[in-house]
Design an enzyme around this catalytic site. Structure first.
Site, mmCIF file in Angstrom:
data_model
loop_
_atom_site.group_PDB
_atom_site.id
_atom_site.type_symbol
_atom_site.label_atom_id
_atom_site.label_comp_id
_atom_site.label_asym_id
_atom_site.label_seq_id
_atom_site.Cartn_x
_atom_site.Cartn_y
_atom_site.Cartn_z
ATOM 1 N N GLY A 13 0.795 -1.235 0.000
ATOM 2 C CA GLY A 13 0.000 0.000 0.000
ATOM 3 C C GLY A 13 0.822 1.276 0.000
ATOM 4 O O GLY A 13 1.831 1.386 -0.712
ATOM 5 N N ILE A 14 0.405 2.231 0.811
ATOM 6 C CA ILE A 14 1.093 3.527 0.859
ATOM 7 C C ILE A 14 2.548 3.344 1.286
ATOM 8 O O ILE A 14 3.453 3.974 0.739
ATOM 9 C CB ILE A 14 0.344 4.485 1.826
ATOM 10 C CG1 ILE A 14 -1.043 4.847 1.259
ATOM 11 C CG2 ILE A 14 1.162 5.750 2.076
ATOM 12 C CD1 ILE A 14 -1.914 5.672 2.224
ATOM 13 N N ASN A 82 3.839 4.483 9.394
ATOM 14 C CA ASN A 82 2.787 4.289 8.397
ATOM 15 C C ASN A 82 1.893 3.093 8.714
ATOM 16 O O ASN A 82 0.743 3.050 8.271
ATOM 17 C CB ASN A 82 3.462 4.097 7.021
ATOM 18 C CG ASN A 82 2.514 3.542 5.985
ATOM 19 O OD1 ASN A 82 1.663 4.263 5.472
ATOM 20 N ND2 ASN A 82 2.609 2.249 5.703
ATOM 21 N N ALA A 83 2.397 2.131 9.485
ATOM 22 C CA ALA A 83 1.646 0.890 9.724
ATOM 23 C C ALA A 83 0.276 1.198 10.316
ATOM 24 O O ALA A 83 0.159 1.994 11.246
ATOM 25 C CB ALA A 83 2.422 -0.017 10.670
ATOM 26 N N TYR A 147 -10.615 3.832 14.766
ATOM 27 C CA TYR A 147 -9.630 4.353 13.803
ATOM 28 C C TYR A 147 -9.560 5.886 13.873
ATOM 29 O O TYR A 147 -8.478 6.475 13.885
ATOM 30 C CB TYR A 147 -10.043 3.886 12.413
ATOM 31 C CG TYR A 147 -9.085 4.152 11.290
ATOM 32 C CD1 TYR A 147 -8.093 3.232 10.967
ATOM 33 C CD2 TYR A 147 -9.193 5.298 10.506
ATOM 34 C CE1 TYR A 147 -7.231 3.457 9.897
ATOM 35 C CE2 TYR A 147 -8.340 5.529 9.447
ATOM 36 C CZ TYR A 147 -7.360 4.600 9.137
ATOM 37 O OH TYR A 147 -6.516 4.831 8.079
ATOM 38 N N TYR A 179 -8.997 9.047 0.877
ATOM 39 C CA TYR A 179 -9.184 7.655 0.449
ATOM 40 C C TYR A 179 -8.226 7.359 -0.701
ATOM 41 O O TYR A 179 -8.322 7.956 -1.770
ATOM 42 C CB TYR A 179 -10.648 7.405 0.065
ATOM 43 C CG TYR A 179 -11.536 7.268 1.287
ATOM 44 C CD1 TYR A 179 -11.879 8.387 2.045
ATOM 45 C CD2 TYR A 179 -11.984 6.024 1.713
ATOM 46 C CE1 TYR A 179 -12.655 8.267 3.191
ATOM 47 C CE2 TYR A 179 -12.772 5.896 2.853
ATOM 48 C CZ TYR A 179 -13.098 7.014 3.582
ATOM 49 O OH TYR A 179 -13.859 6.896 4.719
HETATM 50 N N1 CAA Z 1 -19.684 7.260 4.397
HETATM 51 C C1 CAA Z 1 -20.981 7.587 4.422
HETATM 52 N N2 CAA Z 1 -21.950 6.722 4.797
HETATM 53 C C2 CAA Z 1 -21.581 5.483 5.183
HETATM 54 C C3 CAA Z 1 -20.240 5.093 5.216
HETATM 55 C C4 CAA Z 1 -19.271 6.028 4.772
HETATM 56 N N3 CAA Z 1 -17.976 5.727 4.727
HETATM 57 N N4 CAA Z 1 -20.179 3.818 5.656
HETATM 58 C C5 CAA Z 1 -21.425 3.433 5.911
HETATM 59 N N5 CAA Z 1 -22.288 4.413 5.577
HETATM 60 C C6 CAA Z 1 -23.731 4.349 5.644
HETATM 61 C C7 CAA Z 1 -24.256 3.205 4.779
HETATM 62 O O1 CAA Z 1 -24.382 3.580 3.417
HETATM 63 C C8 CAA Z 1 -25.587 2.945 5.429
HETATM 64 O O2 CAA Z 1 -26.508 3.935 5.036
HETATM 65 P P1 CAA Z 1 -27.967 3.518 4.477
HETATM 66 O O3 CAA Z 1 -28.612 2.789 5.615
HETATM 67 O O4 CAA Z 1 -28.581 4.840 4.137
HETATM 68 O O5 CAA Z 1 -27.680 2.646 3.286
HETATM 69 C C9 CAA Z 1 -25.279 3.177 6.919
HETATM 70 O O6 CAA Z 1 -24.112 3.993 6.964
HETATM 71 C C10 CAA Z 1 -24.995 1.892 7.699
HETATM 72 O O7 CAA Z 1 -24.034 1.150 6.980
HETATM 73 P P2 CAA Z 1 -24.188 -0.395 6.679
HETATM 74 O O8 CAA Z 1 -25.539 -0.723 6.197
HETATM 75 O O9 CAA Z 1 -23.012 -0.820 5.843
HETATM 76 O O10 CAA Z 1 -24.104 -1.018 8.167
HETATM 77 P P3 CAA Z 1 -23.209 -2.177 8.692
HETATM 78 O O11 CAA Z 1 -23.391 -2.247 10.167
HETATM 79 O O12 CAA Z 1 -23.421 -3.408 7.882
HETATM 80 O O13 CAA Z 1 -21.718 -1.697 8.396
HETATM 81 C C11 CAA Z 1 -19.871 -0.205 8.437
HETATM 82 C C12 CAA Z 1 -21.279 -0.455 8.896
HETATM 83 C C13 CAA Z 1 -18.922 -1.170 9.145
HETATM 84 C C14 CAA Z 1 -19.557 1.213 8.873
HETATM 85 C C15 CAA Z 1 -19.713 -0.408 6.901
HETATM 86 O O14 CAA Z 1 -20.688 0.325 6.231
HETATM 87 C C16 CAA Z 1 -18.366 0.070 6.421
HETATM 88 O O15 CAA Z 1 -17.379 -0.665 6.495
HETATM 89 N N6 CAA Z 1 -18.314 1.330 5.935
HETATM 90 C C17 CAA Z 1 -17.065 1.928 5.475
HETATM 91 C C18 CAA Z 1 -16.442 2.744 6.595
HETATM 92 C C19 CAA Z 1 -15.263 3.473 6.070
HETATM 93 O O16 CAA Z 1 -15.379 4.485 5.379
HETATM 94 N N7 CAA Z 1 -14.026 2.988 6.374
HETATM 95 C C20 CAA Z 1 -12.838 3.570 5.852
HETATM 96 C C21 CAA Z 1 -11.872 2.476 5.532
HETATM 97 S S1 CAA Z 1 -10.504 3.067 4.560
HETATM 98 C C22 CAA Z 1 -9.554 3.869 5.654
HETATM 99 O O17 CAA Z 1 -9.760 3.878 6.832
HETATM 100 C C23 CAA Z 1 -8.365 4.593 5.093
HETATM 101 C C24 CAA Z 1 -8.441 6.024 5.417
HETATM 102 O O18 CAA Z 1 -7.660 6.483 6.273
HETATM 103 C C25 CAA Z 1 -9.352 6.895 4.684
#
Ligand code: CAA
Length: 241
Positions: A13-14, A82-83, A147, A179
């Site tokens: 990754g990064i 970075n980890a 996080y 992202y």
């Molecule tokens: N932005 C905006 N809305 C989000 C969202 C996000 N990132 N993640 C979830 N939602 C919304 C969903 O769309 C959903 O809305 P609706 O009911 O209107 O459809 C609501 O929140 C609930 O989500 P889920 O139905 O998916 O519920 P769940 O309990 O099954 O899962 C969750 C919840 C674990 C948060 C899952 O949605 C998920 O993994 N979301 C991504 C979270 C995220 O953005 N992680 C970043 C990872 S990358 C990273 O961390 C690197 C970095 O530094 C940027």
């Protein structure tokens, strides 16, 4: 003599992009990694950069790992923390292990790593520390209380250590990527990525790891001595702190 740069989580990754950029710029580079031996060996063969396995959430492992890197390559001039891992879940579903794993790996690692290099940097009167935080430490994120807390903590840590170290030639800065096109972001559910995240990025795409590596090289340079305590945002204008 080439500067020695150590990058945690440096084989994927990064982190992998950061290591390669340092190498291209003439640095001597060490890539730490935590668990994925296969990816690490592939990275080592492709990039020609030595890899060192230890768990950054363990203070003792960091002490031993840094000692090994310094014995093989020389004193560490540049440390890039970075980890990082995600264990996403909304708080009402989050298990204590998901909280603890993220805080230990993403935040406690900064103490574990910096504590083990800071005395040498102070003695040599030179050091560059770059902490990879996140947009989600700045703005918060659904599913990431763990996080977001760790990444916001990294920014506070950066500011405090920058002030402590300013008079001895050590700079400490954070980068807050948005992202980025890595396995971590690809692990986000596809519909959430397409429906909720991509439309919020004015630049209209994910960032690339090389775009973060470019920020790291800038902050790590010998002539970046006046830039310390800052947080450099690189997120395609998704969030302007
Ligand atoms: N932005 C905006 N809305 C989000 C969202 C996000 N990132 N993640 C979830 N939602 C919304 C969903 O769309 C959903 O809305 P609706 O009911 O209107 O459809 C609501 O929140 C609930 O989500 P889920 O139905 O998916 O519920 P769940 O309990 O099954 O899962 C969750 C919840 C674990 C948060 C899952 O949605 C998920 O993994 N979301 C991504 C979270 C995220 O953005 N992680 C970043 C990872 S990358 C990273 O961390 C690197 C970095 O530094 C940027």
């Amino acid at each position: 003599m080439a500067r020695v740069a150590l990058v945690t989580g440096g084989t994927r990754g990064i982190g992998a992009a950061i290591c390669k950029a340092f190498k291209s710029a003439g640095y001597t580079v060490a890539a730490n990694y935590g668990g994925n031996d296969e990816a690490a060996q592939k990275f080592k063969a492709e990039a020609g950069i030595p890899v060192f396995k230890w768990d950054v959430s363990s203070f003792e492992a960091c002490a031993a790992g840094i000692k090994q890197v310094e014995a093989e390559l020389g004193p560490i001039d540049v440390l890039v923390n970075n980890a990082g891992i995600t264990r996403d879940a909304t708080l009402h579903r989050m298990k204590p292990e998901q909280w603890t794993a993220v805080i230990n790996t993403n935040l406690n690692s900064l103490f574990n790593m910096c504590r083990n290099v800071i005395e040498g940097m102070r003695e040599r009167k030179f050091g560059r520390i770059v902490n990879i935080s996140s947009i989600n430490g700045q703005k918060g994120q659904i599913g990431q209380t763990n996080y977001s807390a760790a990444k916001a903590g990294e920014i506070g840590f950066t500011k405090a250590l920058a002030q402590e170290s300013a008079r001895v030639g050590i700079t400490v800065n954070a980068i807050a990527p948005g992202y980025i096109n890595t396995e971590m972001v690809q692990a986000v559910p596809k519909d959430v990525l397409e429906k909720n995240i991509l439309p919020q990025i004015p630049v209209g795409r994910l960032g690339e790891p090389e775009e973060i590596a470019r920020c790291v090289l800038f902050l790590a340079a010998d002539d970046a001595g006046f830039i310390t305590g800052s947080t450099l945002t690189a997120n395609g204008a998704q969030y302007i702190a």
